[in-house]
Scaffold this motif. Structure first.
Motif, PDB file in Angstrom:
ATOM      1  N   LYS A 100       0.831  -1.205   0.000  1.00 59.27           N
ATOM      2  CA  LYS A 100       0.000   0.000   0.000  1.00 59.27           C
ATOM      3  C   LYS A 100       0.861   1.249   0.000  1.00 59.27           C
ATOM      4  O   LYS A 100       0.552   2.243  -0.648  1.00 59.27           O
ATOM      5  CB  LYS A 100      -0.903  -0.018   1.231  1.00 59.27           C
ATOM      6  N   ASN A 101       1.980   1.204   0.712  1.00 61.36           N
ATOM      7  CA  ASN A 101       2.815   2.399   0.797  1.00 61.36           C
ATOM      8  C   ASN A 101       3.682   2.591  -0.428  1.00 61.36           C
ATOM      9  O   ASN A 101       3.879   3.721  -0.863  1.00 61.36           O
ATOM     10  CB  ASN A 101       3.714   2.314   2.035  1.00 61.36           C
ATOM     11  N   LYS A 102       4.232   1.517  -0.983  1.00 56.84           N
ATOM     12  CA  LYS A 102       5.229   1.673  -2.032  1.00 56.84           C
ATOM     13  C   LYS A 102       4.804   1.103  -3.375  1.00 56.84           C
ATOM     14  O   LYS A 102       5.562   1.170  -4.336  1.00 56.84           O
ATOM     15  CB  LYS A 102       6.541   1.011  -1.607  1.00 56.84           C
ATOM     16  N   SER A 103       3.617   0.495  -3.465  1.00 54.91           N
ATOM     17  CA  SER A 103       3.098  -0.111  -4.696  1.00 54.91           C
ATOM     18  C   SER A 103       4.042  -1.160  -5.269  1.00 54.91           C
ATOM     19  O   SER A 103       4.100  -1.356  -6.475  1.00 54.91           O
ATOM     20  CB  SER A 103       2.825   0.931  -5.777  1.00 54.91           C
TER      21      SER A 103
ATOM     22  N   ASP B  16      14.215  -5.432  -3.403  1.00 54.84           N
ATOM     23  CA  ASP B  16      15.310  -4.518  -3.723  1.00 54.84           C
ATOM     24  C   ASP B  16      14.908  -3.063  -3.528  1.00 54.84           C
ATOM     25  O   ASP B  16      15.767  -2.199  -3.370  1.00 54.84           O
ATOM     26  CB  ASP B  16      15.764  -4.726  -5.167  1.00 54.84           C
ATOM     27  N   ASN B  17      13.587  -2.790  -3.566  1.00 59.37           N
ATOM     28  CA  ASN B  17      13.148  -1.405  -3.383  1.00 59.37           C
ATOM     29  C   ASN B  17      13.002  -1.042  -1.921  1.00 59.37           C
ATOM     30  O   ASN B  17      12.815   0.119  -1.591  1.00 59.37           O
ATOM     31  CB  ASN B  17      11.795  -1.198  -4.068  1.00 59.37           C
ATOM     32  N   LEU B  18      13.065  -2.017  -1.050  1.00 56.55           N
ATOM     33  CA  LEU B  18      12.813  -1.750   0.364  1.00 56.55           C
ATOM     34  C   LEU B  18      14.123  -1.425   1.061  1.00 56.55           C
ATOM     35  O   LEU B  18      14.604  -2.192   1.882  1.00 56.55           O
ATOM     36  CB  LEU B  18      12.146  -2.957   1.026  1.00 56.55           C
ATOM     37  N   ASN B  19      14.704  -0.297   0.693  1.00 56.17           N
ATOM     38  CA  ASN B  19      16.002   0.042   1.276  1.00 56.17           C
ATOM     39  C   ASN B  19      15.912   1.290   2.135  1.00 56.17           C
ATOM     40  O   ASN B  19      16.828   2.087   2.185  1.00 56.17           O
ATOM     41  CB  ASN B  19      17.043   0.214   0.168  1.00 56.17           C
ATOM     42  N   LEU B  20      14.748   1.456   2.795  1.00 57.80           N
ATOM     43  CA  LEU B  20      14.567   2.638   3.634  1.00 57.80           C
ATOM     44  C   LEU B  20      15.574   2.682   4.772  1.00 57.80           C
ATOM     45  O   LEU B  20      16.003   3.745   5.184  1.00 57.80           O
ATOM     46  CB  LEU B  20      13.162   2.643   4.231  1.00 57.80           C
ATOM     47  N   LEU B  21      15.939   1.533   5.280  1.00 50.63           N
ATOM     48  CA  LEU B  21      16.822   1.484   6.442  1.00 50.63           C
ATOM     49  C   LEU B  21      18.276   1.373   6.039  1.00 50.63           C
ATOM     50  O   LEU B  21      19.142   1.178   6.888  1.00 50.63           O
ATOM     51  CB  LEU B  21      16.450   0.307   7.342  1.00 50.63           C
ATOM     52  N   LYS B  22      18.522   1.423   4.723  1.00 51.93           N
ATOM     53  CA  LYS B  22      19.917   1.305   4.291  1.00 51.93           C
ATOM     54  C   LYS B  22      20.660   2.586   4.612  1.00 51.93           C
ATOM     55  O   LYS B  22      20.155   3.684   4.394  1.00 51.93           O
ATOM     56  CB  LYS B  22      19.939   1.057   2.780  1.00 51.93           C
ATOM     57  N   TRP B  23      21.850   2.426   5.108  1.00 50.73           N
ATOM     58  CA  TRP B  23      22.580   3.613   5.544  1.00 50.73           C
ATOM     59  C   TRP B  23      23.292   4.244   4.378  1.00 50.73           C
ATOM     60  O   TRP B  23      24.022   3.577   3.668  1.00 50.73           O
ATOM     61  CB  TRP B  23      23.574   3.212   6.653  1.00 50.73           C
TER      62      TRP B  23
END
Lengths: 172, 105
Positions: free
Chosen positions: B90-93, B98-105
């Motif tokens: 729902k948030n990122k479609s 590989d697109n879930l890198n919000l927590l990547k530093w």
């Protein structure tokens, strides 16, 4: 007579094992997401067959009910709701070669360990316990962990519902 | 006659196939599927050890009881996992990991 039944049980075991391994490989590498889901169903039913082989028929029933019935249905709904039309994201990641290496290493270690320790396990006939015994055991010695497990399941389901519930600011 | 070793090797193979799927898949739902395969490998191992154990009846019941708890936890994990996947979608479609890198530093 006994030789005959041994041969048949051996053949059935290998049939089930080949089915399970083939379906599991299908789950791991299939390009079609529905095919992967149905392969998972085949693998789970094969494992249920092996549970019957191991004289654990209650576990086989639980396996068919929970995995075959519920888990596959939930995953099919998740596939429907996330609209996986673009099969591009079914490709393997770039780390797939390393994953093969890691899994082959893990498998080698496990098989060496199993074959190395198997001498201490003599071949015996199967143990059998009745459902009555298992139920009495679960609800006397393990009553509190059993109830705690049901509480964990309830909390997880409530959490799942809360997590997918549309919040008022976002969606209205 | 099939012995304990057959079941243990089968469950080791199953576990490694599930591990490969969980490590190499891009779609989060397929990672969940592979984790279910790994759970099944563990359950098969526990049931076969219980069935071939040389101990009392109680030990067999112990092995099967542990499998009941594993299945319970697996069901809870699957429910939460699907909920998280739907929320991410729902948030990122997209549920491409590989697109879930919000927590990547």
């Amino acid at each position: 007579m006994i030789e005959n039944s041994n041969l048949i049980s051996m053949m059935l075991f290998y049939l089930l094992a080949i089915t399970i391994i083939a379906s599991a490989i299908g789950v791991a590498i299939s390009k079609n997401v529905m095919l992967a889901c149905l392969s998972l169903l085949a693998a789970l039913l094969g494992v249920a067959g092996l549970f019957i082989f191991l004289a654990a028929e209650f576990m086989a029933l639980v396996q068919i009910l929970i995995y075959g019935g519920t888990v596959v249905t939930v995953i099919v709904f998740a596939i429907i709701l996330t609209n996986l039309n673009d099969f591009s994201n079914l490709k393997s990641t770039k780390q797939a070669p390393f994953a093969i290496l890691a899994c082959a290493g893990a498998l080698a270690c496990l098989i060496i360990g199993i074959l190395g320790s198997s001498t201490s396990w003599p071949k015996l006939e199967l143990n059998y316990i009745s459902i009555t015994y298992l139920g009495r055991y679960l609800f006397t010695d393990w009553a509190i962990p059993f109830e705690l497990a049901s509480l964990v399941l309830l909390i997880a389901l409530i959490g799942a519902v809360l997590m997918v519930k549309p919040s008022n600011e976002d969606d209205k | 006659m099939t012995g304990l070793v057959h079941y243990q090797i089968l469950s080791a193979i199953l576990f490694c196939i599930g591990l490969y799927g969980a490590l190499s898949r891009k779609s989060a739902i397929l990672i969940l599927l592979s984790i279910e395969i790994m759970f099944n490998a563990v359950n098969l191992n526990l049931i076969s050890l219980a069935a071939f154990s040389q101990f009392s009846q109680e030990q067999v019941a112990l092995g099967q009881s542990i499998v009941v708890f594993v299945i319970t936890i697996a069901a809870a994990e699957l429910a939460l996992g699907v909920a998280i996947i739907l929320r991410i979608y729902k948030n990122k479609s997209s549920i491409d990991t590989d697109n879930l890198n919000l927590l990547k530093w």
